[in-house]
Write an enzyme that holds these catalytic residues in place. Structure first.
Site, PDB file in Angstrom:
ATOM      1  N   CYS A 366      -2.201  16.374  19.856  1.00 44.45           N
ATOM      2  CA  CYS A 366      -2.920  17.635  19.683  1.00 44.45           C
ATOM      3  C   CYS A 366      -3.585  17.739  18.328  1.00 44.45           C
ATOM      4  O   CYS A 366      -3.323  18.691  17.578  1.00 44.45           O
ATOM      5  CB  CYS A 366      -1.960  18.792  19.905  1.00 44.45           C
ATOM      6  SG  CYS A 366      -1.263  18.726  21.551  1.00 44.45           S
ATOM      7  N   TYR A 396       3.767  -3.197  12.317  1.00 44.82           N
ATOM      8  CA  TYR A 396       3.655  -1.818  11.838  1.00 44.82           C
ATOM      9  C   TYR A 396       3.061  -0.872  12.888  1.00 44.82           C
ATOM     10  O   TYR A 396       2.399   0.095  12.561  1.00 44.82           O
ATOM     11  CB  TYR A 396       2.837  -1.755  10.534  1.00 44.82           C
ATOM     12  CG  TYR A 396       3.426  -2.616   9.435  1.00 44.82           C
ATOM     13  CD1 TYR A 396       4.623  -2.256   8.837  1.00 44.82           C
ATOM     14  CD2 TYR A 396       2.815  -3.803   9.034  1.00 44.82           C
ATOM     15  CE1 TYR A 396       5.188  -3.049   7.843  1.00 44.82           C
ATOM     16  CE2 TYR A 396       3.374  -4.596   8.044  1.00 44.82           C
ATOM     17  CZ  TYR A 396       4.560  -4.208   7.452  1.00 44.82           C
ATOM     18  OH  TYR A 396       5.127  -4.996   6.478  1.00 44.82           O
TER      19      TYR A 396
HETATM   20  N1  LLP Z   1       8.333  -7.638   1.020  1.00 47.13           N
HETATM   21  C1  LLP Z   1       8.332  -6.376   0.546  1.00 47.13           C
HETATM   22  C2  LLP Z   1       9.180  -6.041  -0.591  1.00 47.13           C
HETATM   23  C3  LLP Z   1       7.522  -5.403   1.150  1.00 47.13           C
HETATM   24  O1  LLP Z   1       7.518  -4.169   0.663  1.00 47.13           O
HETATM   25  C4  LLP Z   1       6.727  -5.749   2.267  1.00 47.13           C
HETATM   26  C5  LLP Z   1       5.879  -4.744   2.919  1.00 47.13           C
HETATM   27  C6  LLP Z   1       6.776  -7.062   2.741  1.00 47.13           C
HETATM   28  C7  LLP Z   1       7.580  -7.987   2.079  1.00 47.13           C
HETATM   29  C8  LLP Z   1       5.995  -7.519   3.934  1.00 47.13           C
HETATM   30  O2  LLP Z   1       4.628  -7.429   3.760  1.00 47.13           O
HETATM   31  P1  LLP Z   1       3.627  -7.991   4.878  1.00 47.13           P
HETATM   32  O3  LLP Z   1       3.757  -9.499   4.910  1.00 47.13           O
HETATM   33  O4  LLP Z   1       4.002  -7.401   6.183  1.00 47.13           O
HETATM   34  O5  LLP Z   1       2.308  -7.548   4.416  1.00 47.13           O
HETATM   35  N2  LLP Z   1       2.655   0.018   6.910  1.00 47.13           N
HETATM   36  C9  LLP Z   1       1.628  -0.763   6.256  1.00 47.13           C
HETATM   37  C10 LLP Z   1       2.202  -1.980   5.544  1.00 47.13           C
HETATM   38  C11 LLP Z   1       3.279  -1.605   4.553  1.00 47.13           C
HETATM   39  C12 LLP Z   1       3.909  -2.822   3.907  1.00 47.13           C
HETATM   40  C13 LLP Z   1       5.153  -2.455   3.190  1.00 47.13           C
HETATM   41  N3  LLP Z   1       5.834  -3.530   2.564  1.00 47.13           N
HETATM   42  C14 LLP Z   1       0.578  -1.179   7.276  1.00 47.13           C
HETATM   43  O6  LLP Z   1       0.709  -0.842   8.443  1.00 47.13           O
HETATM   44  O7  LLP Z   1      -0.398  -1.814   6.932  1.00 47.13           O
END
Ligand code: LLP
Length: 437
Positions: A366, A396
């Protein structure tokens, strides 16, 4: 800087959805409809209902194995990107360690039978209860993020007689080229200890003086959805200069490798990311016997997943636009609303069809902000009842899903070699009512 930083190629909006965005084990059935893992997606939608998350299980496994081959067994899966017992078993069987950042993520890992020694506990505000639980189960590493946490953990260590192995998270002062909400390596950040200000050195000194915690490594994470390997190399050189004089054995440069979501984007491979990061650390003086690791999340799971919806209404506003509304929305994919993230959409019955018709794909919530694809392209014959899919929703999406408007979260189905298995069932109204006291 937007999430479109990986955009390299000119885009033809009429073209079919780029096949490279689909799970690698996607294919076509005899009618030209989409299959994943050898199973008809239309049949999965009929069996499990829509919206539904469908994952290419072989690809999940392959990506985990690729990460282990690139970095070694210390590489950790970032569970926040997509987490359930089935995923935990895949990552663990492939030899990955696991990054958890709450007691809830830890509970899933333990439920999957993962050895607590292979867990790394992250978070900028771990509670006393979470830290106590981490000590009690014996998590392998606790990544310390603040001076308050040092004090909290030292108190617990003194009380329990346990000397946990810890890393310190540092901020290298590097701006990753990505959305501001997911930049974490810059000075102005809620995460970690600044190298430049001396806070990181002070944290090391505090820990080494009291001797209640066993400092074995350093951690940094510059952000997420980063396409430019140069950003990681810059962080590597700052972190290496801080790390090397400490003579520690373990160094982790976090996650953050980007993934292509829309036509025109392309992302480096995990192998290329690992090679360039490890080279940059060695060039900056990190000794060859140091265990260098990382924590990929998105790059492991994003492309494995698609979300399938049913079109419920098509509203043509002459001179303005056409809204196609589906049976999910911001509750199963908040990323467009949160970060302005782009997605593609395509017809499950005709994934190879050209897409000349412009639509805005919206959900059933909504509010006007409930947009899944701001500028979507579909075949001319899109009609109510069609199944539309959005690719690259494996990271995510489910993990950030909500119950907004009291909508239950969709089920998650893994497919491989012609068979499907339900790994998370659909949340029902009864599930939501079960919380009422
Ligand atoms: N290590 C740490 C300490 C982190 O904070 C994160 C992600 C990762 C590894 C993994 O990062 P990746 O490889 O997935 O980029 N919700 C957001 C992304 C937030 C990421 C948070 N931390 C999105 O949907 O784009």
């Amino acid at each position: 800087m937007s999430y479109r930083a990986g955009m390299e190629n000119p885009v033809d909006p009429v073209a079919p959805v780029p096949w490279s965005l689909l799970p690698p084990n996607a294919g076509l059935n005899d009618e030209g409809g989409l299959t994943v893992g050898g199973v008809s997606v239309a049949e999965l939608a009929a069996q499990f209902g829509t919206p539904v998350f469908i994952y290419d299980e072989a690809h999940l496994r392959a990506r985990c194995e690729e990460a282990v081959a690139a970095f070694g067994p210390g590489v950790a899966f970032a569970s926040k990107s997509f987490w359930c017992v089935a995923m935990a078993k895949i990552a663990s069987a492939a030899g990955m360690s696991i990054d958890v950042s709450t007691s809830g993520e830890m509970a899933v890992a333990l439920a999957a039978g993962i050895d607590p020694e292979r867990l790394r506990f992250h978070g900028n505000n771990k509670s006393v209860a979470e830290l106590a639980a981490a000590l009690e189960v014996g998590v392998g590493r606790i990544i310390i993020d603040s001076a308050d946490e040092i004090a909290r953990l030292e108190t617990l260590a003194a009380a329990t007689g346990v000397t946990p192995k810890v890393w310190i998270r540092v901020t290298p002062g590097v701006h990753a080229h990505t959305h501001a909400f997911v930049q974490t390596g810059q000075e102005d950040s809620k995460f970690g200890f600044s190298v430049a200000s001396g806070a990181a050195a002070a944290a090391v000194a505090e820990i080494q003086t009291t001797g209640l915690l066993n400092l074995v490594g350093i951690h940094a994470h510059i952000g997420s959805q980063v396409f430019n390997l140069e950003n990681f190399a810059q962080a590597a050189s700052v972190v290496a200069a801080f790390f090397t004089p400490l003579g520690l054995a373990e160094l982790c440069l976090g996650g953050g490798l980007g993934e292509a979501y829309v036509a025109g984007e392309s992302a480096p491979s995990i192998a290329a990311w690992a090679a360039s990061t490890i080279d940059a650390l060695h060039d900056a003086g990190v000794a060859p016997d140091v265990e260098i690791t990382a924590e990929p999340g998105r790059s492991i799971v994003a492309r494995a997943g698609i979300t399938v919806y049913t079109v419920g209404t098509i509203k043509n506003l002459p001179g303005l636009r056409t809204y196609a509304a589906v049976d999910g929305g911001m509750s199963d994919n908040p990323r467009p609303v949160l970060y302005g993230s782009g997605y593609e959409t395509f017809l499950v019955r005709a994934p190879k069809a050209e897409r000349p018709r412009s639509i805005r794909l919206v959900g059933k919530h909504c509010e006007s902000g409930d947009v899944l694809v701001e500028s979507g392209w579909v075949p001319d014959d899109l009609h109510v009842g069609d199944l539309l899919a959005t690719p690259v929703t494996g990271a995510y999406g489910y993990s950030m899903a909500s119950n907004y408007n009291r909508v239950g979260r969709p089920p998650v189905v893994f497919v491989e070699n012609g068979s499907a298995r339900l790994v998370l069932r659909r949340e029902t109204d009864q599930d939501l009512l079960a919380l009422e006291v």
